[in-house]
Design an enzyme around this catalytic site. Sequence first.
Site, mmCIF file in Angstrom:
data_model
loop_
_atom_site.group_PDB
_atom_site.id
_atom_site.type_symbol
_atom_site.label_atom_id
_atom_site.label_comp_id
_atom_site.label_asym_id
_atom_site.label_seq_id
_atom_site.Cartn_x
_atom_site.Cartn_y
_atom_site.Cartn_z
ATOM 1 N N CYS A 18 -9.135 5.197 -1.647
ATOM 2 C CA CYS A 18 -10.180 6.093 -2.135
ATOM 3 C C CYS A 18 -10.171 7.419 -1.371
ATOM 4 O O CYS A 18 -9.823 7.478 -0.207
ATOM 5 C CB CYS A 18 -11.538 5.457 -1.951
ATOM 6 S SG CYS A 18 -11.688 3.880 -2.773
ATOM 7 N N ARG A 75 -3.641 10.171 -2.458
ATOM 8 C CA ARG A 75 -4.034 8.913 -1.789
ATOM 9 C C ARG A 75 -4.011 7.742 -2.760
ATOM 10 O O ARG A 75 -4.037 6.585 -2.370
ATOM 11 C CB ARG A 75 -5.431 9.060 -1.178
ATOM 12 C CG ARG A 75 -5.526 10.051 -0.025
ATOM 13 C CD ARG A 75 -6.966 10.336 0.334
ATOM 14 N NE ARG A 75 -7.649 9.171 0.808
ATOM 15 C CZ ARG A 75 -7.672 8.777 2.096
ATOM 16 N NH1 ARG A 75 -6.994 9.478 2.985
ATOM 17 N NH2 ARG A 75 -8.324 7.706 2.486
ATOM 18 N N TRP A 133 -9.892 3.794 -5.719
ATOM 19 C CA TRP A 133 -8.759 2.870 -5.847
ATOM 20 C C TRP A 133 -9.400 1.494 -5.868
ATOM 21 O O TRP A 133 -9.919 1.020 -4.866
ATOM 22 C CB TRP A 133 -7.818 3.029 -4.654
ATOM 23 C CG TRP A 133 -6.540 2.278 -4.772
ATOM 24 C CD1 TRP A 133 -5.434 2.643 -5.475
ATOM 25 C CD2 TRP A 133 -6.214 1.011 -4.178
ATOM 26 N NE1 TRP A 133 -4.439 1.702 -5.342
ATOM 27 C CE2 TRP A 133 -4.901 0.685 -4.555
ATOM 28 C CE3 TRP A 133 -6.898 0.135 -3.359
ATOM 29 C CZ2 TRP A 133 -4.264 -0.482 -4.139
ATOM 30 C CZ3 TRP A 133 -6.280 -1.025 -2.934
ATOM 31 C CH2 TRP A 133 -4.975 -1.326 -3.337
ATOM 32 N N ASN A 136 -15.652 4.490 0.868
ATOM 33 C CA ASN A 136 -14.239 4.120 1.010
ATOM 34 C C ASN A 136 -14.212 2.948 1.982
ATOM 35 O O ASN A 136 -14.754 3.038 3.079
ATOM 36 C CB ASN A 136 -13.439 5.310 1.562
ATOM 37 C CG ASN A 136 -11.979 4.954 1.798
ATOM 38 O OD1 ASN A 136 -11.516 3.898 1.335
ATOM 39 N ND2 ASN A 136 -11.265 5.786 2.531
ATOM 40 N N GLU A 151 14.695 -0.487 2.775
ATOM 41 C CA GLU A 151 13.916 0.730 2.508
ATOM 42 C C GLU A 151 14.348 1.341 1.176
ATOM 43 O O GLU A 151 13.516 1.773 0.383
ATOM 44 C CB GLU A 151 14.077 1.726 3.645
ATOM 45 C CG GLU A 151 13.422 3.073 3.410
ATOM 46 C CD GLU A 151 11.937 3.004 3.068
ATOM 47 O OE1 GLU A 151 11.311 1.945 3.272
ATOM 48 O OE2 GLU A 151 11.403 3.997 2.558
ATOM 49 N N LYS A 155 11.894 2.059 -2.123
ATOM 50 C CA LYS A 155 11.810 3.357 -2.812
ATOM 51 C C LYS A 155 11.971 3.175 -4.319
ATOM 52 O O LYS A 155 11.188 3.641 -5.109
ATOM 53 C CB LYS A 155 12.900 4.312 -2.286
ATOM 54 C CG LYS A 155 12.693 4.836 -0.904
ATOM 55 C CD LYS A 155 11.581 5.846 -0.744
ATOM 56 C CE LYS A 155 10.220 5.344 -0.528
ATOM 57 N NZ LYS A 155 9.784 4.575 0.569
ATOM 58 N N GLU A 196 9.098 1.062 -6.001
ATOM 59 C CA GLU A 196 7.721 1.595 -6.002
ATOM 60 C C GLU A 196 7.578 2.842 -6.867
ATOM 61 O O GLU A 196 6.467 3.154 -7.298
ATOM 62 C CB GLU A 196 7.224 1.866 -4.579
ATOM 63 C CG GLU A 196 7.816 3.050 -3.874
ATOM 64 C CD GLU A 196 7.129 3.305 -2.519
ATOM 65 O OE1 GLU A 196 5.931 3.031 -2.367
ATOM 66 O OE2 GLU A 196 7.826 3.768 -1.614
ATOM 67 N N HIS A 255 23.745 -18.260 -0.879
ATOM 68 C CA HIS A 255 22.806 -19.363 -0.597
ATOM 69 C C HIS A 255 21.670 -19.399 -1.624
ATOM 70 O O HIS A 255 20.605 -19.949 -1.350
ATOM 71 C CB HIS A 255 22.253 -19.207 0.827
ATOM 72 C CG HIS A 255 23.324 -19.278 1.861
ATOM 73 N ND1 HIS A 255 23.950 -20.448 2.234
ATOM 74 C CD2 HIS A 255 23.953 -18.286 2.556
ATOM 75 C CE1 HIS A 255 24.875 -20.194 3.138
ATOM 76 N NE2 HIS A 255 24.903 -18.897 3.355
#
Length: 605
Positions: A2, A26, A75, A99, A478, A482, A485, A501
Site C-alpha cells: 500500500c 509499490r 494492495w 498500510n 535470479e 525476473k 515475475e 532426479h
Amino acid sequence: MCGIIGFIGQNAQKTILNGLELLEYRGYDSAGLAMRTQKMKNTEIFKCKGRVRDLRNIVPEEDNASGCGIGHTRWATHGGVCDQNAHPHKSGKVTLVHNGIIENYADLTEEYELEDVLVSETDTEVVAALLDKYYDGDPQKTIWHVAKKLRGTYALVIMFEDIPDRIFAIRNVSPIVVTTKDDNAILASDPAALYQFSKSYFVLPEESILCMEQGTIRMTDQAGNLIEPEYQTVDWEVESVGKKGYPFFMEKEIMEQPEAIKRILEHYIKNDEISFAEEKIPDEVLYSFDHICIVACGTALHAGMIGQTLLKRWANMRVDVEMASEFMYSDTRVDEHTLFIAVSQSGETIDTMGALKKAKECGATCLAILNVRGSSISREADYVLYTDAGPEIAVASTKAYTTQLLIFYLFALKAATLKGLMGKEEFKEALGELKKLPNAMTKILEMKNEIHLLSKEVVTAPDLFMIGRGLDYLVLLEGALKLKEISYIHTEAYAAGELKHGTIALITEGTPVIAAVTQKPLLAKSLSNVKEIKARGANVVLLTRSGLTKEIEGGYHVIELPDLSDAFMPFLEIEALQLYAYFVSSDKGLDVDKPRNLAKVVTVE
Ligand code: AGP
C-alpha cells in the site's frame, strides 16, 4: 504494498493524486482519497478498484482550493479487490487510511461488537470503527487508547470530522515519512512522494503521534511531550526518479547498472585497497566471526546465495543463507558468534526486518546491505553497507541485485585478505576483474537487439527451464525470477546435475531451456546435462563466454558473453537474463514495471 499520502496545503487534491502516482510502483489494485476543504461541509471520499487514473475520473474538478486530505493505493490483504474495500474507510467521525496488517481485527470486531457498523471486509475499517467508538474530541488520547489494542503492523493516517484542518498519524513497523514546505505539510509511505516538496524529510518515530496542520507539524509521545523531528536528506537527484525517456523504469534501471557498479568501485576501492572505513565497519567484523548468516527475500536472497559461495570459497567461512520468512519461524543457530547479514533494496521488507530483530535478540552482530538510506532496516542494523544504486522504481529488481553482488564480492575479498587466505597477486587479479565490470556490462547492454531477437522465441511459451551448475545455477535463480515475475511464464531454475532426479520428466519436444555454461571447471559436466535435455527435444539457448565457445559443439542458439574470470561472470549473465525477461514482458504488452499481484516493497508478512 500500500501507498499512503497525507497532505495539507494548496491544491490538496491534485497533490494527493500526483503523490499516489509516485507511489504506484509499490504495487496496488485500488485507489482512493478523502478530501476536506473550506467549501466542504464534511469529509468527502472517492475510491475505486483500479488505477490512480481511474480515481482521477471520479473525483470532482480541482478548484485549487487549499485544504487537507489523505490518499491511498491498496494492495489487498484482507478482503477482495473492490470499491468497498478500497481505502479511505470512514466510520462516524473518523476517516483513515492504513498500510500494514491488524492481526487481531477479528477479535476486536467480536469484543467490541462492531459487526453491525462494518460495511467492508477489511481489517482497516475495524480500526476506524474503534477510533470512532472511543472518540471524545481528543484525537491524541483516542488514538493512543485504540493503538494499544492493536496487534500487528500499521501506518495509520487519520482525519476527524470535527477537526477539518488537521491530519493525524501513528505507525508501528509500516513506514511514514514527513516533510513541510512553506504552508504545505505532507506525509507518505516513502520519500519518492516527497521529492516534489523537499529533499529533507524525517521518519515518524514509532510510539509517537503526528499532528499536521497548515505548514506545521507536531509530534508528541504518549505523555504529550513534544518530540523533535530528526531530518535526513535524500541523496538521489530528483530527476533520477523519472524514466528519462525509457518506456519503462526497468529498462532505465538495467541500463544504469554499469554506472552504478563504477560508482561503488570508486567509493569502496581506494589505492587498490578495499575500504569500509567511511561506513565505520571495523576489520574484525569481516574476519572474527565463526558463522555468517545471510537472510533476505527474493532477488536480495539470490544475491546472498552468491555471497555465500564467495565467502566460503575465498574466506573459508561457514555461511548459511536463509529466506527471511522461514528464518523468523524456524530453529536457528544464530548467536553472539554470528555475523548476521540482512540484504534489502528497500530496507523496509517486513520479513527481513523481522529476521534482523530475531537475530539481534539472539546476540548476533548485524550488518545490512541496503539501497535506501534512512530506511527502517538501516536504523536497526549495527552496520550498513549501501549499494547507492539510486532509486529503483520497477518492481523487478535489477541494479539492486548487481550492486548487492558487488558488495558481497568486496566484502569476501577483504575478509579473505584480512584472514591471510588470499595472496597479493590473487587479490590484485580479482580487483582487476572488478574494474573490468563497467565496460564488460556495457557490452552486454549493447547486445540487447540480439537478446531481444532470441527472446521472441518464448513469448508464447507456457514454461521455461534454466539449468546450470555452481555460480551459473545461482545466477539462474535470479534470471528465472525476473522472467516469471514480469512475463508470467512459469520459469524454473534447476541445478543441471539435479535434473535427472525428477525434473527431466518435464522436458518434452520444444521445451525452451536456457543453459548457463560459463564456469570452466564445470564445463564438461554442464554440457553433458545439456545433451541429456537436447536428446529429449529441448530447445536450448546456451549462455556462455567467448573463452569457452570453441569447446562447445554447434547446434545451439548461443548468447556469447565477454570473457571474465569464472567467478565474475554472474554480473554479465544476469544482465543478459534481465534484458531477456524485459523483452518478453514488453513484447507481451504487459506492464513491465508493475506486474500483477506484486509490490515493490513487501511490508506485510
Ligand atoms: C525482485 O524482482 C522482487 N521485486 C522481490 O523479490 C524483491 O527482491 C524482494 O521483495 C525483496 O525486496 P527488498 O530487496 O526491498 O527487501
